[in-house]
Motif scaffolding. Structure first.
Motif, PDB file in Angstrom:
ATOM      1  N   ALA A 191       0.828  -1.200   0.000  1.00 52.21           N
ATOM      2  CA  ALA A 191       0.000   0.000   0.000  1.00 52.21           C
ATOM      3  C   ALA A 191       0.866   1.255   0.000  1.00 52.21           C
ATOM      4  N   GLY A 192       1.922   1.251   0.805  1.00 50.61           N
ATOM      5  CA  GLY A 192       2.819   2.405   0.861  1.00 50.61           C
ATOM      6  C   GLY A 192       3.537   2.638  -0.453  1.00 50.61           C
ATOM      7  N   GLN A 193       3.988   1.565  -1.096  1.00 48.58           N
ATOM      8  CA  GLN A 193       4.678   1.698  -2.375  1.00 48.58           C
ATOM      9  C   GLN A 193       3.739   2.275  -3.433  1.00 48.58           C
ATOM     10  N   ALA A 194       2.489   1.824  -3.426  1.00 46.86           N
ATOM     11  CA  ALA A 194       1.518   2.350  -4.381  1.00 46.86           C
ATOM     12  C   ALA A 194       1.244   3.828  -4.125  1.00 46.86           C
ATOM     13  N   ALA A 195       1.151   4.209  -2.850  1.00 47.23           N
ATOM     14  CA  ALA A 195       0.890   5.615  -2.515  1.00 47.23           C
ATOM     15  C   ALA A 195       2.001   6.518  -3.024  1.00 47.23           C
ATOM     16  N   VAL A 196       3.242   6.111  -2.819  1.00 48.09           N
ATOM     17  CA  VAL A 196       4.376   6.910  -3.273  1.00 48.09           C
ATOM     18  C   VAL A 196       4.353   7.045  -4.783  1.00 48.09           C
ATOM     19  N   TYR A 197       4.103   5.945  -5.468  1.00 46.64           N
ATOM     20  CA  TYR A 197       4.098   5.953  -6.932  1.00 46.64           C
ATOM     21  C   TYR A 197       2.967   6.825  -7.481  1.00 46.64           C
ATOM     22  N   LEU A 198       1.768   6.645  -6.945  1.00 46.98           N
ATOM     23  CA  LEU A 198       0.616   7.370  -7.472  1.00 46.98           C
ATOM     24  C   LEU A 198       0.657   8.857  -7.134  1.00 46.98           C
ATOM     25  N   SER A 199       1.364   9.226  -6.074  1.00 46.80           N
ATOM     26  CA  SER A 199       1.427  10.635  -5.674  1.00 46.80           C
ATOM     27  C   SER A 199       2.155  11.500  -6.699  1.00 46.80           C
ATOM     28  N   ARG A 200       2.899  10.882  -7.603  1.00 48.74           N
ATOM     29  CA  ARG A 200       3.627  11.656  -8.608  1.00 48.74           C
ATOM     30  C   ARG A 200       2.686  12.405  -9.546  1.00 48.74           C
ATOM     31  N   ALA A 201       1.509  11.817  -9.819  1.00 50.55           N
ATOM     32  CA  ALA A 201       0.596  12.431 -10.785  1.00 50.55           C
ATOM     33  C   ALA A 201      -0.740  12.831 -10.173  1.00 50.55           C
ATOM     34  N   ALA A 202      -1.162  12.161  -9.115  1.00 56.17           N
ATOM     35  CA  ALA A 202      -2.481  12.418  -8.538  1.00 56.17           C
ATOM     36  C   ALA A 202      -2.543  13.785  -7.867  1.00 56.17           C
ATOM     37  N   ASN A 203      -3.739  14.311  -7.745  1.00 57.48           N
ATOM     38  CA  ASN A 203      -3.942  15.554  -7.010  1.00 57.48           C
ATOM     39  C   ASN A 203      -3.697  15.330  -5.517  1.00 57.48           C
ATOM     40  N   SER A 204      -4.189  14.183  -5.009  1.00 55.24           N
ATOM     41  CA  SER A 204      -3.969  13.823  -3.612  1.00 55.24           C
ATOM     42  C   SER A 204      -4.054  12.317  -3.464  1.00 55.24           C
ATOM     43  N   VAL A 205      -3.355  11.793  -2.469  1.00 54.87           N
ATOM     44  CA  VAL A 205      -3.419  10.375  -2.148  1.00 54.87           C
ATOM     45  C   VAL A 205      -3.687  10.258  -0.652  1.00 54.87           C
ATOM     46  N   THR A 206      -4.719   9.527  -0.309  1.00 57.85           N
ATOM     47  CA  THR A 206      -5.066   9.324   1.099  1.00 57.85           C
ATOM     48  C   THR A 206      -4.986   7.842   1.428  1.00 57.85           C
ATOM     49  N   ILE A 207      -4.185   7.514   2.423  1.00 59.14           N
ATOM     50  CA  ILE A 207      -4.060   6.128   2.885  1.00 59.14           C
ATOM     51  C   ILE A 207      -5.005   5.948   4.065  1.00 59.14           C
TER      52      ILE A 207
END
Length: 362
Positions: A191-207
């Motif tokens: 989950a953490g790896q996905a959050a870091v990766y997706l944060s590059r393009a997403a407006n926001s990432v909430t875990i």
């Protein structure tokens, strides 16, 4: 209209093809070349690929059988940064593709789209049966079937799965997350790896995690990395109560597990990492498993030192050996395994070493 439609490199149109048909057209092997092998590896994740590489490179006639595509859950990981030898990180797809090519270089056969439905013992032979009624035989078998994602049980989730709701990192969907609000459920490394990766393009990432902290379930380096990314927010003691959307995810209802209060938030993407369970029902009556279905092996077979029920030999089972001599377990499917890519690869290699020891004494 029948979907999907696949156009092959040769220009052939496949309408609603099976996995086996697609695999055959892109050059993946689906049929074994022999009836008998030294070693059959069941499962194509890191443990299975590790076993295939070491088995084939050490002279065992080895075949790896995978129901879908090699890589397992690790193959879907956006970035693995704590794997030895890759200081800049490596995607799961890159790592498992290299392992696959390495295994075939040493002569291992890799069969895809083959579902294993049975495992039998016939004297010194171990028989692996497929869903189409065919079978192959071997001196030894390594179970490396990994685990499958647990489903999120909240209203609306099933209806929106594939329509904004995904299990795993779903890298193919990452480009669609650009500029949008992404939610991730889970507190482990994936989950953490996905959050870091997706944060590059997403407006926001909430875990979203049900626990009061990430630190008990996630590696220290990853927690620190997440804390330094402004786009990522961690909401503890929070769970999803409902998913909403018409044709695609639009909103989530979140529930505070301490107070019971709820909140509706806009969300276009939801990636779920809430653990996994082994798919080992097909092993009923063959090898011993724990209450959750994980395969027991080595010292875990005989807690307290008592004799393993039904064990036929005058020696104790080897460390990764199951309750049946010559059948070994490696990686996430094994009870009490570390659930890490590096340890899975190591167990695959170690299992091959124990296969050699078993064959020498057989």
């Amino acid at each position: 209209m029948t979907l999907p439609v696949v156009i092959t490199p040769a220009g052939e149109a496949l309408v609603g093809p099976s996995d086996a048909e697609v695999a055959d057209r892109v050059g993946l092997a689906t049929t074994p070349s022999a009836k008998f092998y030294d070693l059959v590896v069941i499962g194509g994740g890191p443990a299975g690929l590790g076993a295939a590489v070491y088995g084939a490179s050490e002279g065992l006639r080895t075949v790896l059988v995978e129901q879908r595509a090699t890589g397992g859950q690790a193959g879907q990981s956006s970035r693995i940064e704590n794997y030895l030898g890759f200081p800049d990180g490596v995607s799961g797809a890159q790592l498992t593709d290299r392992a696959r090519r390495q295994a075939t270089k040493f002569g291992a056969e890799l069969l895809t789209t083959r579902e294993v439905t049975g495992l039998e013992v016939h004297g010194p032979a171990r028989t692996v049966r497929f869903s189409d009624g065919t079978a192959i035989h071997a001196h030894a078998v390594i179970l490396a079937t990994g685990v499958a994602y647990r489903q999120l049980r909240a209203p609306g989730v099933n209806e929106l799965t594939g329509l904004g709701v995904f299990y795993g990192s779903a890298l193919t969907e990452a480009t669609g997350c650009a500029g949008q609000d992404v939610y991730i459920v889970g507190g482990a490394n994936s989950a953490g790896q996905a959050a870091v990766y997706l944060s590059r393009a997403a407006n926001s990432v909430t875990i979203l995690v049900r626990a009061p902290s990430l630190r008990k379930s996630m590696s220290h380096y990853l927690v620190e990395q997440i804390e330094k990314i402004p786009k990522i927010t961690v909401r503890t003691c929070t769970e999803i109560a409902e998913a909403h959307g018409d044709g695609h995810l639009e909103r989530l209802t979140l529930r505070d597990s301490n107070t019971g209060s709820t909140e509706v938030v806009p969300a276009q993407w939801l990636f779920v990492f809430i653990g996994a369970a082994p798919l080992t029902g097909w092993l009923d009556g063959v090898v011993h498993r724990d209450e959750r279905g994980f395969v027991l092996a080595g010292p875990d077979l005989a807690a307290g030192g008592e004799q393993v029920a039904g064990w036929p030999l005058d020696r104790a089972p080897y460390h990764l050996e199951t309750s049946v001599p010559g059948i070994f377990a490696a990686g996430d499917v094994r009870a009490e395994s570390a659930k890490r890519v590096a340890s899975a690869v190591g167990e695959g290699a170690m299992a091959v070493m124990l296969v050699h020891r078993y064959l020498e004494r057989a």
